[in-house]
Design a protein around this motif. Structure first.
Motif, PDB file in Angstrom:
ATOM      1  N   GLN A 221     -47.482 -93.776  -8.060  1.00 51.24           N
ATOM      2  CA  GLN A 221     -46.314 -93.222  -8.680  1.00 51.24           C
ATOM      3  C   GLN A 221     -45.308 -93.198  -7.603  1.00 51.24           C
ATOM      4  OE1 GLN A 221     -47.867 -89.471 -10.381  1.00 51.24           O
ATOM      5  NE2 GLN A 221     -48.931 -90.560 -12.129  1.00 51.24           N
ATOM      6  N   ALA A 222     -45.523 -92.638  -6.616  1.00 52.27           N
ATOM      7  CA  ALA A 222     -44.356 -92.444  -5.555  1.00 52.27           C
ATOM      8  C   ALA A 222     -43.678 -93.968  -5.346  1.00 52.27           C
ATOM      9  CB  ALA A 222     -44.778 -91.944  -4.164  1.00 52.27           C
ATOM     10  N   LEU A 223     -44.523 -94.863  -5.025  1.00 50.86           N
ATOM     11  CA  LEU A 223     -44.115 -96.053  -4.596  1.00 50.86           C
ATOM     12  C   LEU A 223     -43.372 -96.827  -5.791  1.00 50.86           C
ATOM     13  CD1 LEU A 223     -43.808 -98.499  -2.667  1.00 50.86           C
ATOM     14  CD2 LEU A 223     -46.224 -99.286  -3.144  1.00 50.86           C
ATOM     15  N   THR A 224     -43.795 -96.678  -6.979  1.00 50.91           N
ATOM     16  CA  THR A 224     -42.922 -97.195  -8.107  1.00 50.91           C
ATOM     17  C   THR A 224     -41.822 -96.446  -8.329  1.00 50.91           C
ATOM     18  OG1 THR A 224     -45.025 -97.987  -9.548  1.00 50.91           O
ATOM     19  CG2 THR A 224     -43.027 -97.383 -10.740  1.00 50.91           C
ATOM     20  N   GLY A 225     -41.879 -95.039  -8.124  1.00 47.35           N
ATOM     21  CA  GLY A 225     -40.507 -94.297  -8.148  1.00 47.35           C
ATOM     22  C   GLY A 225     -39.638 -94.783  -7.178  1.00 47.35           C
ATOM     23  N   VAL A 226     -39.716 -95.016  -5.944  1.00 43.40           N
ATOM     24  CA  VAL A 226     -38.785 -95.329  -5.046  1.00 43.40           C
ATOM     25  C   VAL A 226     -38.540 -96.908  -5.198  1.00 43.40           C
ATOM     26  CG1 VAL A 226     -39.448 -93.945  -3.008  1.00 43.40           C
ATOM     27  CG2 VAL A 226     -40.408 -96.290  -3.433  1.00 43.40           C
ATOM     28  N   THR A 227     -39.271 -97.660  -5.916  1.00 42.63           N
ATOM     29  CA  THR A 227     -38.953 -99.177  -6.213  1.00 42.63           C
ATOM     30  C   THR A 227     -37.862 -99.138  -7.326  1.00 42.63           C
ATOM     31  OG1 THR A 227     -40.895 -99.756  -5.413  1.00 42.63           O
ATOM     32  CG2 THR A 227     -39.670-101.246  -6.914  1.00 42.63           C
ATOM     33  N   ASP A 228     -38.271 -98.063  -8.468  1.00 42.67           N
ATOM     34  CA  ASP A 228     -37.241 -98.000  -9.643  1.00 42.67           C
ATOM     35  C   ASP A 228     -36.172 -97.545  -9.218  1.00 42.67           C
ATOM     36  OD1 ASP A 228     -39.383 -99.220 -11.128  1.00 42.67           O
ATOM     37  OD2 ASP A 228     -39.815 -97.340 -12.106  1.00 42.67           O
ATOM     38  N   ARG A 229     -36.038 -96.478  -8.227  1.00 41.92           N
ATOM     39  CA  ARG A 229     -34.843 -95.933  -8.006  1.00 41.92           C
ATOM     40  C   ARG A 229     -33.737 -96.883  -7.259  1.00 41.92           C
ATOM     41  NH1 ARG A 229     -30.577 -93.285  -8.517  1.00 41.92           N
ATOM     42  NH2 ARG A 229     -29.411 -92.549  -6.375  1.00 41.92           N
ATOM     43  N   ALA A 230     -34.335 -98.011  -6.437  1.00 43.99           N
ATOM     44  CA  ALA A 230     -33.719 -99.008  -5.718  1.00 43.99           C
ATOM     45  C   ALA A 230     -33.071 -99.777  -6.735  1.00 43.99           C
ATOM     46  CB  ALA A 230     -34.451 -99.533  -4.894  1.00 43.99           C
ATOM     47  N   ASP A 231     -33.671-100.232  -7.887  1.00 41.37           N
ATOM     48  CA  ASP A 231     -33.068-100.874  -9.054  1.00 41.37           C
ATOM     49  C   ASP A 231     -31.951-100.106  -9.562  1.00 41.37           C
ATOM     50  OD1 ASP A 231     -34.607-103.082  -8.900  1.00 41.37           O
ATOM     51  OD2 ASP A 231     -36.178-102.350 -10.272  1.00 41.37           O
ATOM     52  N   GLU A 232     -32.032 -98.983  -9.866  1.00 41.45           N
ATOM     53  CA  GLU A 232     -31.322 -98.029 -10.454  1.00 41.45           C
ATOM     54  C   GLU A 232     -29.839 -97.701  -9.734  1.00 41.45           C
ATOM     55  OE1 GLU A 232     -33.388 -94.434 -10.919  1.00 41.45           O
ATOM     56  OE2 GLU A 232     -34.464 -95.175 -12.715  1.00 41.45           O
ATOM     57  N   ILE A 233     -30.004 -97.982  -8.357  1.00 39.79           N
ATOM     58  CA  ILE A 233     -28.837 -97.841  -7.677  1.00 39.79           C
ATOM     59  C   ILE A 233     -27.875 -98.865  -7.872  1.00 39.79           C
ATOM     60  CG2 ILE A 233     -27.999 -97.803  -5.082  1.00 39.79           C
ATOM     61  CD1 ILE A 233     -30.457 -96.021  -4.372  1.00 39.79           C
ATOM     62  N   LEU A 234     -28.383-100.096  -8.006  1.00 42.30           N
ATOM     63  CA  LEU A 234     -27.651-101.304  -8.163  1.00 42.30           C
ATOM     64  C   LEU A 234     -27.397-101.660  -9.603  1.00 42.30           C
ATOM     65  CD1 LEU A 234     -29.761-103.454  -6.092  1.00 42.30           C
ATOM     66  CD2 LEU A 234     -27.730-102.133  -5.240  1.00 42.30           C
ATOM     67  N   GLY A 235     -27.622-100.513 -10.376  1.00 41.17           N
ATOM     68  CA  GLY A 235     -27.336-100.936 -12.072  1.00 41.17           C
ATOM     69  C   GLY A 235     -28.093-101.699 -12.782  1.00 41.17           C
ATOM     70  N   LEU A 236     -29.320-101.907 -12.205  1.00 40.77           N
ATOM     71  CA  LEU A 236     -30.394-102.627 -12.617  1.00 40.77           C
ATOM     72  C   LEU A 236     -31.264-102.004 -13.595  1.00 40.77           C
ATOM     73  CD1 LEU A 236     -31.328-104.950  -9.693  1.00 40.77           C
ATOM     74  CD2 LEU A 236     -29.743-105.563 -11.431  1.00 40.77           C
ATOM     75  N   VAL A 237     -31.907-102.584 -14.632  1.00 43.66           N
ATOM     76  CA  VAL A 237     -32.954-101.815 -15.471  1.00 43.66           C
ATOM     77  C   VAL A 237     -34.304-101.899 -14.541  1.00 43.66           C
ATOM     78  CG1 VAL A 237     -34.558-101.844 -17.423  1.00 43.66           C
ATOM     79  CG2 VAL A 237     -31.915-102.437 -17.675  1.00 43.66           C
ATOM     80  N   PRO A 238     -34.986-100.871 -13.991  1.00 47.72           N
ATOM     81  CA  PRO A 238     -36.164-100.805 -13.431  1.00 47.72           C
ATOM     82  C   PRO A 238     -37.140-101.966 -13.973  1.00 47.72           C
ATOM     83  CG  PRO A 238     -35.413 -98.608 -13.861  1.00 47.72           C
ATOM     84  CD  PRO A 238     -34.627 -99.276 -14.684  1.00 47.72           C
ATOM     85  N   GLN A 239     -37.740-102.503 -12.981  1.00 47.61           N
ATOM     86  CA  GLN A 239     -38.529-103.906 -13.325  1.00 47.61           C
ATOM     87  C   GLN A 239     -39.573-103.452 -14.366  1.00 47.61           C
ATOM     88  OE1 GLN A 239     -40.356-105.936  -9.953  1.00 47.61           O
ATOM     89  NE2 GLN A 239     -39.754-107.795 -11.119  1.00 47.61           N
ATOM     90  N   GLY A 240     -40.160-102.283 -13.930  1.00 46.59           N
ATOM     91  CA  GLY A 240     -41.386-101.885 -14.753  1.00 46.59           C
ATOM     92  C   GLY A 240     -41.035-101.491 -16.356  1.00 46.59           C
TER      93      GLY A 240
END
Length: 242
Positions: A221-240
């Motif tokens: 969950q932590a790894l998915t969380g930081v990955t989704d956060r990286a997408d969100e910073i750029l205005g992207l829909v989290p990949q998951g």
């Protein structure tokens, strides 16, 4: 054609071309970074560390770990033909490679080349008196998936070495995405990028099977969380979520 593509010459050519392209992308990307302070403390401490990022963001990982400050890095490369190219890529980025497959959830030694590879990883991450600890970088859902489902190999490595777990999420605004099991992304140059770090404590040596599963889910969950956060910073829909 297959024999030509798998020849040492072509593998060198593919690796060299991809490394040159990725380095160009990294240099022309404007990075936003979050959560790096605890990781800087790990760099300064010179102890063993396990670095994790999802397989789909594999081609962003080389932009993250500073060679002039962080611990020397080893990457686990698969025993497949593609693993040969991965090893050549890692070498060009200045990383050490150990051949083997990612650990199964139930037993980190039960896969092709797994037992020997795991022993070599333990020796590597512990380092020595002169250099201190080292870093092992792993994609805990690779090399075959399922995507974003963490195997226990990284956790077992932490448990046996006392190394903290560093989770890394990376994304770029502009990228190519392949229709592979991991939805592999290749960055494009002149883009915006995001790098989000998280640190989890080392897995205790006395962790039993039930507790290990709980810690595995927490790390996943932590790894998915930081990955989704990286997408969100750029205005992207989290990949998951897309």
């Amino acid at each position: 054609m297959k024999d030509i593509l798998q020849s040492p010459f072509m593998q060198d050519l593919i690796a060299g071309t991809l490394v040159g392209y990725l380095k160009f992308c990294y240099k022309t990307t404007r990075w936003t970074i979050e959560g790096q302070a605890p990781v800087e403390a790990i760099w300064d401490g010179k102890g063993p560390v396990v670095l994790m990022f999802w397989h789909g963001r594999l081609h962003l990982g080389h932009a993250s770990w500073p060679r002039d400050r962080g611990q020397p890095v080893c990457v686990l490369a698969s025993m497949s033909k593609s693993g040969e190219v991965s090893m050549k890529i890692n070498t060009r980025f200045g990383y050490h490679s150990i051949r083997g497959s990612s650990a199964k959830k139930s037993d980190p030694t039960k896969q092709k080349g797994g037992a020997q590879a795991f022993r070599e990883l333990i020796r590597w991450i512990r380092g020595d008196r002169d250099t201190g600890g080292r870093c092992v970088a792993m994609t805990p859902d690779g090399p075959r998936g399922p995507s974003r489902v963490m195997t226990e190999g990284s956790l077992k490595l932490s448990q046996m070495s006392g190394a903290p777990l560093v989770v890394l999420g990376q994304s770029t605004k502009n990228y190519m995405e392949f229709k592979t099991w991991d939805r592999m992304r290749i960055p494009l140059p002149f883009s915006r990028g995001a790098m989000v770090w998280g640190v989890l404590p080392a897995i205790p040596a006395d962790t039993d099977e039930t507790a290990m599963e709980a810690l595995r889910l927490q790390a996943e969950q932590a790894l998915t969380g930081v990955t989704d956060r990286a997408d969100e910073i750029l205005g992207l829909v989290p990949q998951g979520a897309s």
